[in-house]
Scaffold this motif. Structure first.
Motif, PDB file in Angstrom:
ATOM      1  N   TRP A 268      -0.812  15.327  -2.464  1.00 17.95           N
ATOM      2  CA  TRP A 268      -0.293  15.180  -1.269  1.00 17.95           C
ATOM      3  C   TRP A 268       0.048  13.582  -0.830  1.00 17.95           C
ATOM      4  O   TRP A 268       0.970  13.041  -0.208  1.00 17.95           O
ATOM      5  CB  TRP A 268      -1.331  15.506  -0.189  1.00 17.95           C
ATOM      6  CG  TRP A 268      -1.569  16.782  -0.064  1.00 17.95           C
ATOM      7  CD1 TRP A 268      -0.710  17.798  -0.241  1.00 17.95           C
ATOM      8  CD2 TRP A 268      -2.801  17.477   0.271  1.00 17.95           C
ATOM      9  NE1 TRP A 268      -1.111  19.154  -0.125  1.00 17.95           N
ATOM     10  CE2 TRP A 268      -2.475  18.823   0.316  1.00 17.95           C
ATOM     11  CE3 TRP A 268      -4.037  17.233   0.655  1.00 17.95           C
ATOM     12  CZ2 TRP A 268      -3.526  19.851   0.631  1.00 17.95           C
ATOM     13  CZ3 TRP A 268      -5.028  17.937   0.832  1.00 17.95           C
ATOM     14  CH2 TRP A 268      -4.833  19.471   1.014  1.00 17.95           C
ATOM     15  N   MET A 269      -0.693  12.537  -1.574  1.00 18.39           N
ATOM     16  CA  MET A 269      -0.305  11.082  -1.484  1.00 18.39           C
ATOM     17  C   MET A 269       0.852  10.987  -2.076  1.00 18.39           C
ATOM     18  O   MET A 269       1.767  10.056  -1.560  1.00 18.39           O
ATOM     19  CB  MET A 269      -1.580  10.409  -2.081  1.00 18.39           C
ATOM     20  CG  MET A 269      -2.809  10.439  -1.356  1.00 18.39           C
ATOM     21  SD  MET A 269      -4.072   9.355  -2.319  1.00 18.39           S
ATOM     22  CE  MET A 269      -5.674   9.778  -1.083  1.00 18.39           C
ATOM     23  N   ARG A 270       1.058  11.371  -3.244  1.00 24.85           N
ATOM     24  CA  ARG A 270       2.441  11.225  -3.855  1.00 24.85           C
ATOM     25  C   ARG A 270       3.511  11.589  -3.090  1.00 24.85           C
ATOM     26  O   ARG A 270       4.424  10.922  -2.967  1.00 24.85           O
ATOM     27  CB  ARG A 270       2.156  11.796  -5.441  1.00 24.85           C
ATOM     28  CG  ARG A 270       1.502  11.403  -6.375  1.00 24.85           C
ATOM     29  CD  ARG A 270       1.767  11.892  -7.771  1.00 24.85           C
ATOM     30  NE  ARG A 270       0.662  11.359  -8.739  1.00 24.85           N
ATOM     31  CZ  ARG A 270       0.873  10.269  -9.261  1.00 24.85           C
ATOM     32  NH1 ARG A 270       1.810   9.491  -9.056  1.00 24.85           N
ATOM     33  NH2 ARG A 270      -0.078   9.618 -10.203  1.00 24.85           N
ATOM     34  N   GLU A 271       3.427  12.703  -2.736  1.00 26.73           N
ATOM     35  CA  GLU A 271       4.766  13.244  -1.700  1.00 26.73           C
ATOM     36  C   GLU A 271       5.097  12.445  -0.720  1.00 26.73           C
ATOM     37  O   GLU A 271       6.262  12.164  -0.356  1.00 26.73           O
ATOM     38  CB  GLU A 271       4.162  14.806  -1.259  1.00 26.73           C
ATOM     39  CG  GLU A 271       4.035  15.857  -2.302  1.00 26.73           C
ATOM     40  CD  GLU A 271       3.748  16.979  -1.701  1.00 26.73           C
ATOM     41  OE1 GLU A 271       3.486  17.193  -0.714  1.00 26.73           O
ATOM     42  OE2 GLU A 271       3.403  17.988  -2.813  1.00 26.73           O
ATOM     43  N   LEU A 272       3.796  11.959   0.051  1.00 24.83           N
ATOM     44  CA  LEU A 272       3.972  11.057   1.404  1.00 24.83           C
ATOM     45  C   LEU A 272       4.613   9.753   0.852  1.00 24.83           C
ATOM     46  O   LEU A 272       5.352   9.118   1.502  1.00 24.83           O
ATOM     47  CB  LEU A 272       2.565  11.035   2.043  1.00 24.83           C
ATOM     48  CG  LEU A 272       2.204  12.277   2.929  1.00 24.83           C
ATOM     49  CD1 LEU A 272       0.768  11.851   3.293  1.00 24.83           C
ATOM     50  CD2 LEU A 272       3.030  12.626   4.056  1.00 24.83           C
TER      51      LEU A 272
ATOM     52  N   VAL B  77       1.033  -1.190   0.056  1.00 25.46           N
ATOM     53  CA  VAL B  77      -0.101  -0.053   0.045  1.00 25.46           C
ATOM     54  C   VAL B  77       0.731   1.215   0.022  1.00 25.46           C
ATOM     55  O   VAL B  77       1.949   1.262   0.779  1.00 25.46           O
ATOM     56  CB  VAL B  77      -0.892  -0.004   1.315  1.00 25.46           C
ATOM     57  CG1 VAL B  77      -1.788   1.458   1.324  1.00 25.46           C
ATOM     58  CG2 VAL B  77      -1.909  -1.246   1.112  1.00 25.46           C
ATOM     59  N   ASP B  78       0.657   2.105  -0.811  1.00 22.92           N
ATOM     60  CA  ASP B  78       1.670   3.481  -0.927  1.00 22.92           C
ATOM     61  C   ASP B  78       1.072   4.698  -0.067  1.00 22.92           C
ATOM     62  O   ASP B  78       1.784   5.430   0.272  1.00 22.92           O
ATOM     63  CB  ASP B  78       1.601   3.849  -2.416  1.00 22.92           C
ATOM     64  CG  ASP B  78       2.265   2.725  -3.326  1.00 22.92           C
ATOM     65  OD1 ASP B  78       3.302   2.851  -3.015  1.00 22.92           O
ATOM     66  OD2 ASP B  78       1.592   2.705  -4.344  1.00 22.92           O
ATOM     67  N   ALA B  79      -0.404   4.512   0.268  1.00 26.84           N
ATOM     68  CA  ALA B  79      -1.289   5.552   1.017  1.00 26.84           C
ATOM     69  C   ALA B  79      -2.311   5.088   1.535  1.00 26.84           C
ATOM     70  O   ALA B  79      -3.117   4.271   0.733  1.00 26.84           O
ATOM     71  CB  ALA B  79      -1.312   6.965   0.308  1.00 26.84           C
ATOM     72  N   ILE B  80      -2.699   5.420   2.877  1.00 28.79           N
ATOM     73  CA  ILE B  80      -3.972   5.037   3.469  1.00 28.79           C
ATOM     74  C   ILE B  80      -4.778   6.523   3.755  1.00 28.79           C
ATOM     75  O   ILE B  80      -4.250   7.239   4.124  1.00 28.79           O
ATOM     76  CB  ILE B  80      -3.842   4.435   4.718  1.00 28.79           C
ATOM     77  CG1 ILE B  80      -3.032   2.950   4.564  1.00 28.79           C
ATOM     78  CG2 ILE B  80      -5.304   3.951   5.316  1.00 28.79           C
ATOM     79  CD1 ILE B  80      -2.415   2.462   5.914  1.00 28.79           C
ATOM     80  N   PHE B  81      -5.900   6.353   2.860  1.00 20.32           N
ATOM     81  CA  PHE B  81      -6.936   7.514   3.220  1.00 20.32           C
ATOM     82  C   PHE B  81      -7.966   7.218   3.998  1.00 20.32           C
ATOM     83  O   PHE B  81      -8.804   6.379   3.729  1.00 20.32           O
ATOM     84  CB  PHE B  81      -7.328   8.211   1.905  1.00 20.32           C
ATOM     85  CG  PHE B  81      -8.053   9.294   1.987  1.00 20.32           C
ATOM     86  CD1 PHE B  81      -7.651  10.628   1.520  1.00 20.32           C
ATOM     87  CD2 PHE B  81      -9.650   9.273   1.989  1.00 20.32           C
ATOM     88  CE1 PHE B  81      -8.265  11.885   1.784  1.00 20.32           C
ATOM     89  CE2 PHE B  81     -10.264  10.377   2.311  1.00 20.32           C
ATOM     90  CZ  PHE B  81      -9.363  11.786   1.927  1.00 20.32           C
ATOM     91  N   VAL B  82      -8.199   7.905   5.024  1.00 18.23           N
ATOM     92  CA  VAL B  82      -9.374   7.682   6.103  1.00 18.23           C
ATOM     93  C   VAL B  82     -10.395   8.707   5.965  1.00 18.23           C
ATOM     94  O   VAL B  82     -10.217  10.042   6.230  1.00 18.23           O
ATOM     95  CB  VAL B  82      -8.905   7.663   7.660  1.00 18.23           C
ATOM     96  CG1 VAL B  82      -9.706   7.384   8.508  1.00 18.23           C
ATOM     97  CG2 VAL B  82      -7.558   6.590   7.770  1.00 18.23           C
TER      98      VAL B  82
END
Length: 408
Positions: free
Chosen positions: A398-402, A103-108
């Motif tokens: 923001w997801m890409r940066e993180l 997983v590259d990013a988790i969005f809640v």
């Protein structure tokens, strides 16, 4: 990117996270959603679903994994707390098995409850993936403001949980700038907070009135409330204003939606003798909403008087602005500020039936062209501040940066 979305609510329930999920999928990302059995707003598990039924689905190319939960019912706070806790427990236990792989990013998505962050925090540790936590409801303040929880002991425990979750998020997204101070006081570092307001789905567009597309509606001046019929929306004051205006048989209140207080509202309408001017239409699909809005002279937004609600921007404001409808808002703080700044309608203080009565009479006396000009001003404000594509690109960035930082 491989994106995991954690949300207690998801399709076929009507929430904006559905639209964001599809937008990320259409942008080329591999998206998985961890969610519960659909039961909002009616309080019963939707037909075709169950604890061991339809736990894996495809939603427009998105993999949806559903965990068991206790439905919210239509009862009091205890049933609602069981609903929240059951999702938190089952999703945390099952997340490592349901959400395998990289997983590259988790969005809640957190309109409520805050406990939706628990499985995400666990997966952050297991997957070493950053968490973006979108705050649409401020706990524990909203619990006390709606009367759901009054125990100081429980509220202090919830406050500690909020701090625990915020401190373990990589970015905290707030739907209102008014949320920033509250999040900081509860452990959110200033450099990790970003303003990320709601938008309106692409279907929300200005439409001409089309009576054949909606149920029969009364003539005269139409005030429409659309959405959740709950405690926070302060229907007591709305009905007080309707009662004060009952002499004006040309002024009609149209309530489109469902929620925990719908039956109470129905009983009050009968008890107060308001059936000829207050009309309950029940719940309709989101796709039908623009046609309903087009039949209204003004759209009503309301929230109870509470410090927490002064910071909140009700998501329906963006939908109404996008449809170029004039607004009448009975609330304080950020939501009222936006309507004033946009020139999109009239405002009055929260829980003030007399002020709402005056505002209704003012709007009803306005020439139609003046009200329509308010609606057009609101549409222009929406395009400048809440455009869907602009906001999607922002969160994707923001997801890409993180994700890059996490890989490094």
């Amino acid at each position: 990117m491989k994106i995991l979305i954690v949300s207690q609510y998801f399709w076929p329930e009507d929430f904006r996270i559905n639209d964001l999920t599809i937008g990320l999928c259409q942008a080329g990302h591999e998206v998985t959603v961890l969610t519960g059995q659909p039961n909002y707003p009616g309080g019963k598990i939707f037909p075709g679903y169950g604890w061991f039924k339809n736990t894996r689905q495809d939603y427009g190319g998105v993999m949806v994994r559903r965990v068991p939960l206790i439905p919210r019912g239509r009862g009091g706070a205890l049933r609602l707390m069981l609903n929240y806790l059951s999702f938190a427990i089952f999703s945390t236990l099952l997340a490592p098995f349901y959400c395998r792989g990289k997983v590259d990013a988790i969005f809640v998505f957190e309109p409520s409850p805050i406990t939706v962050g628990l499985p995400a925090i666990l997966l952050r540790r297991i997957k070493r993936a950053p968490v973006l936590f979108w705050v649409l409801d401020l706990w524990p303040d909203s619990l006390s403001a709606t009367g759901a929880v009054q125990s100081p002991l429980i509220l202090r425990g919830v406050e500690r949980l909020v701090c625990f979750i915020y401190r373990r998020c990589d970015l905290i997204l707030v739907q209102s700038r008014g949320f920033i101070e509250h999040v900081q006081r509860h452990g959110g570092a200033a450099e990790k907070i970003r303003y990320f307001p709601s938008w309106a789905e692409a279907l929300y567009q200005p439409l001409p009135p089309a009576p054949e597309q909606v149920p029969a509606m009364p003539g005269g001046f139409r005030i429409m409330f659309a959405g959740n019929v709950g405690v926070a929306q302060d229907f007591g004051t709305i009905l007080d204003a309707a009662q004060r205006l009952h002499r004006r048989k040309d002024i009609h209140w149209l309530i489109v939606g469902d929620g925990r207080l719908l039956e109470w509202v129905r009983q009050q309408v009968e008890a107060r003798g308001l059936s000829d001017t207050v009309h309950l239409f029940g719940r309709y699909p989101v796709a039908a909403m623009p046609a309903f809005f087009a039949m209204a002279d003004v759209m009503l937004v309301s929230l109870k008087r509470a410090p927490i609600f002064e910071l909140t921007i009700p998501g329906k404001i963006q939908s109404y602005l996008a449809c170029a409808r004039p607004l009448l808002v009975m609330l304080d703080g950020e939501g009222a500020r936006i309507v004033k700044e946009a020139g999109a309608g009239l405002t009055c203080p929260a829980q003030d039936a007399v002020a709402l009565e005056r505002a209704v009479l003012t709007m009803a006396a306005m020439p139609k062209l003046e009200r329509e000009a308010m609606g057009q001003a609101g549409r222009r404000y929406y395009e400048a501040n809440f455009d869907r594509a602009m906001l999607f690109q922002r969160v994707e960035g923001w997801m890409r940066e993180l994700a890059v930082v996490a890989r490094d």
